[in-house]
Write an enzyme that holds these catalytic residues in place. Structure first.
Site, PDB file in Angstrom:
ATOM      1  N   LYS A  31       0.845  -1.201   0.000  1.00 45.85           N
ATOM      2  CA  LYS A  31       0.000   0.000   0.000  1.00 45.85           C
ATOM      3  C   LYS A  31       0.873   1.241   0.000  1.00 45.85           C
ATOM      4  O   LYS A  31       1.959   1.227   0.571  1.00 45.85           O
ATOM      5  CB  LYS A  31      -0.853   0.033   1.287  1.00 45.85           C
ATOM      6  CG  LYS A  31      -1.980  -0.959   1.348  1.00 45.85           C
ATOM      7  CD  LYS A  31      -2.720  -0.827   2.683  1.00 45.85           C
ATOM      8  CE  LYS A  31      -3.818  -1.867   2.838  1.00 45.85           C
ATOM      9  NZ  LYS A  31      -4.921  -1.723   1.884  1.00 45.85           N
TER      10      LYS A  31
ATOM     11  N   ARG B 182     -10.314 -11.521   2.039  1.00 43.96           N
ATOM     12  CA  ARG B 182     -11.194 -12.542   1.458  1.00 43.96           C
ATOM     13  C   ARG B 182     -10.516 -13.906   1.424  1.00 43.96           C
ATOM     14  O   ARG B 182     -11.175 -14.944   1.466  1.00 43.96           O
ATOM     15  CB  ARG B 182     -11.632 -12.113   0.047  1.00 43.96           C
ATOM     16  CG  ARG B 182     -10.511 -12.002  -0.944  1.00 43.96           C
ATOM     17  CD  ARG B 182     -10.861 -11.172  -2.161  1.00 43.96           C
ATOM     18  NE  ARG B 182     -10.898  -9.739  -1.857  1.00 43.96           N
ATOM     19  CZ  ARG B 182     -11.257  -8.797  -2.730  1.00 43.96           C
ATOM     20  NH1 ARG B 182     -11.608  -9.132  -3.960  1.00 43.96           N
ATOM     21  NH2 ARG B 182     -11.259  -7.536  -2.378  1.00 43.96           N
TER      22      ARG B 182
HETATM   23  N1  BES Z   1      -7.978  -3.892   4.537  1.00 41.50           N
HETATM   24  C1  BES Z   1      -8.200  -3.474   3.213  1.00 41.50           C
HETATM   25  C2  BES Z   1      -9.521  -2.744   3.037  1.00 41.50           C
HETATM   26  C3  BES Z   1      -9.606  -1.377   3.662  1.00 41.50           C
HETATM   27  C4  BES Z   1      -9.298  -0.266   2.916  1.00 41.50           C
HETATM   28  C5  BES Z   1     -10.034  -1.221   4.942  1.00 41.50           C
HETATM   29  C6  BES Z   1      -9.407   0.984   3.482  1.00 41.50           C
HETATM   30  C7  BES Z   1     -10.140   0.023   5.513  1.00 41.50           C
HETATM   31  C8  BES Z   1      -9.835   1.127   4.783  1.00 41.50           C
HETATM   32  C9  BES Z   1      -8.201  -4.677   2.258  1.00 41.50           C
HETATM   33  O1  BES Z   1      -7.427  -5.741   2.650  1.00 41.50           O
HETATM   34  C10 BES Z   1      -7.682  -4.186   0.952  1.00 41.50           C
HETATM   35  O2  BES Z   1      -6.573  -3.735   0.933  1.00 41.50           O
HETATM   36  N2  BES Z   1      -8.502  -4.275  -0.086  1.00 41.50           N
HETATM   37  C11 BES Z   1      -8.134  -3.797  -1.363  1.00 41.50           C
HETATM   38  C12 BES Z   1      -8.550  -4.829  -2.365  1.00 41.50           C
HETATM   39  C13 BES Z   1      -8.061  -4.559  -3.777  1.00 41.50           C
HETATM   40  C14 BES Z   1      -6.583  -4.787  -3.858  1.00 41.50           C
HETATM   41  C15 BES Z   1      -8.775  -5.458  -4.713  1.00 41.50           C
HETATM   42  C16 BES Z   1      -8.882  -2.505  -1.640  1.00 41.50           C
HETATM   43  O3  BES Z   1     -10.055  -2.428  -1.288  1.00 41.50           O
HETATM   44  O4  BES Z   1      -8.273  -1.570  -2.138  1.00 41.50           O
HETATM   45 ZN    ZN Z   2      -5.390  -5.543   2.026  1.00 42.14          ZN
END
Ligand code: BES
Ligand code: ZN
Ligand code: ZN
Length: 514
Positions: free
Chosen positions: A296, A370
């Site tokens: 990230k 997931r």
């Molecule tokens: N933990 C994150 C989701 C999240 C994002 C929670 C912002 C709280 C605030 C999750 O694991 C994630 O990173 N999801 C990605 C998925 C994508 C790579 C398909 C997302 O939502 O950007």
């Molecule tokens: Zn994630």
């Protein structure tokens, strides 16, 4: 076990408002109130018209959660009067009282008051069910007092905020008082569970990693009289929980699967022939989500200690199930991992044979929630419950779709969904129903495996939910995406910033209604 930072006890007492001894007596007033409400008239008289005067001066507008303190009451038993704004009368809901109680206890904490009398409901001309009122007031007061100060040295703590605070709900009618007391007892359990979830959530990732979360779960379970099993990485390997292992493989802190079981006392004595649980709760606990190799950007990583909040919710809910002596059997499953890049981590393109037997191709290591839920949900389905409910900070797309005002709700079963929507109203924890289904599933087609883990940017919360749906073996199931709701940077009059514990009261209301 985590020590609670603040202890708050809530009871109810039958008394005349003018006669109750307390550090402060808290009253509510709606917006645009011009004359002192009947129920407060004796107090106004005793204070030589202090409330009348305040309204006349116009300092107090009655906007929701606005606070004014009055000191001129030598003749009342309470040392101070606190007026809290209840906002627009037409917009009144039980949550108005919950928030007002939170705003009052926060304001009282700031000046170190130890005994608060709450009579916020006395201004209402047609008050709701008094038990519900007692519950909402207790919840608001206890949730309001929570702060996270485990790592503040003495000089930076709010030293005035008392460690223990006594709260008395006041009414002059004996039947109402009894109902308030009953509601307060229930609200106390729910709010304490919510605060436990917040406390775990706020604790940083250097302190809480999977093994530590498991220890906290075991301690919480032990003191509540629940059974708790913890599967470590070796046990996970033995059980083919390869999806949990894959996500956890990048960190030196090994993954765990936590299984907490609540059995009603009656059934401990005479077990049912069918010992399937009524409900299995599954909570995502990524103790830190860096994104893994698909790392990230720094700004998005800031609050990723909160990626464990779904799991923290489930731990807290399980303790409350025991305290409430619910008649249902409930199992809580918490897959706990840390998602880090390293020489041993999983990669995009990896194909994993999950616990269910289905194979998945990792398309983005940041879509890790997931993946761990796939194993946990498939295991939940083997327990053959009547319903499976998962709660997870799953997708950034849910934050974009609904903002910080609603969690996303997905379900393959309409009656389960309605029950959750209904509970959501009572708990004032809003959810919004979103779609999933085959069209979304098609976005995750791949040649190399049964499905891949992501389906592109379009409808990303819906594809994530559709992915999860592949692992519940057609059982009635609902998924709550709390990515936007689990934590907040906004400090409110009735609640501090940080972990919110969103979902704890919602799911407990759902269980209580069964
Ligand atoms: N933990 C994150 C989701 C999240 C994002 C929670 C912002 C709280 C605030 C999750 O694991 C994630 O990173 N999801 C990605 C998925 C994508 C790579 C398909 C997302 O939502 O950007
Ligand atoms: Zn994630
Ligand atoms: Zn995540």
């Amino acid at each position: 076990m985590l020590k609670t930072c603040q202890t708050t006890t809530v009871t109810a007492k039958q008394s005349d408002l003018t006669k109750l001894t307390a550090d402060v007596l808290v009253l509510g007033l709606f917006k645009n109130t011009t004359a002192v409400p009947k129920s407060l008239a004796p107090l106004d008289r005793l204070t030589k018209g202090a409330i009348t005067q305040l309204l006349k001066l116009g300092d107090f507008t009655g906007d929701a959660n606005q606070i004014s303190m009055l000191y001129a009451q030598a003749n009342t038993a309470a040392q101070r009067l606190m007026l809290v704004g209840l906002g627009d009368k037409k917009a009144f809901k039980l949550d108005t009282l919950r928030q007002a109680a939170g705003a009052a206890t926060r304001a009282a904490d700031n000046i170190g008051l130890k005994h608060i009398a709450l009579a916020l409901h006395k201004t209402l001309t047609s008050p709701p069910d008094p038990q519900r009122v007692g519950q909402a007031l207790a919840e608001g007061a206890i949730v309001g007092r929570y702060t996270y100060n485990d790592f503040l040295t003495q000089q930076n703590q709010n030293n005035r905020s008392p460690k223990t605070c006594r709260i008395t709900l006041v009414d002059d009618d004996p039947a109402t008082t009894r109902a308030l007391r009953k509601g307060a007892a229930l609200g106390t359990v729910l709010a304490q569970a919510q605060n436990l979830a917040r406390h775990l959530g706020d604790t940083p990732a250097n302190e809480i990693y999977p093994a530590v979360l498991a220890r906290h779960a075991q301690a919480a379970a032990r003191s509540a009289g629940l059974t708790c099993k913890v599967y470590d990485d070796k046990e996970l390997a033995r059980r083919n929980m390869n999806a949990i292992l894959a996500v956890g493989s990048g960190s030196a802190r090994k993954p765990r699967l936590i299984e907490i079981t609540y059995t009603p006392a009656k059934e401990k004595k005479s077990p049912r022939t069918n010992n399937a649980p009524d409900v299995v709760l599954v909570g995502k606990a990524v103790t830190f989500d860096s994104g893994g190799l698909c790392i990230k950007p720094s700004a998005s990583m800031d609050n990723m200690k909160y990626d464990k909040c779904g799991g923290c919710d489930v731990i807290a809910i399980m303790t409350a199930c025991a305290q409430l002596k619910l008649p249902q059997r409930v199992v809580g499953l918490i897959p706990a991992v840390e998602n880090l890049p390293s020489a041993t981590c999983f990669r995009p393109g990896d194909i994993i044979r999950t616990y269910s037997g289905k194979t998945i191709e990792i398309s983005n290591t940041d879509a890790e929630g997931r993946v761990i839920l796939a194993d946990a949900l498939a295991y939940a389905a083997t327990l053959k419950p009547k319903a499976i409910l998962d709660i997870a900070t799953l997708t950034g797309a849910c934050v974009i779709a609904l903002g910080q005002h609603n969690a996303g709700l997905f379900s393959n079963n309409d009656s389960l969904r309605h029950a959750i929507q209904n509970a959501s109203q009572n708990a004032a924890e809003p959810v919004w129903h979103l779609p999933m289904g085959d069209l979304y599933l098609q976005q995750m087609k791949t040649k190399a495996a049964d499905l891949k883990t992501t389906g592109g940017r379009e409808g990303a919360s819906c594809t994530a939910a559709a992915f999860l749906g592949q692992f519940v073996n057609q059982m009635p199931w609902a998924h709550i995406d709390v990515a936007a709701m689990a934590d907040t940077t906004k400090e409110l009059p009735y609640r501090t910033a940080g972990a919110t514990g969103f979902g704890v009261r919602l799911i407990l209301e759902y269980l209580l209604n069964l």
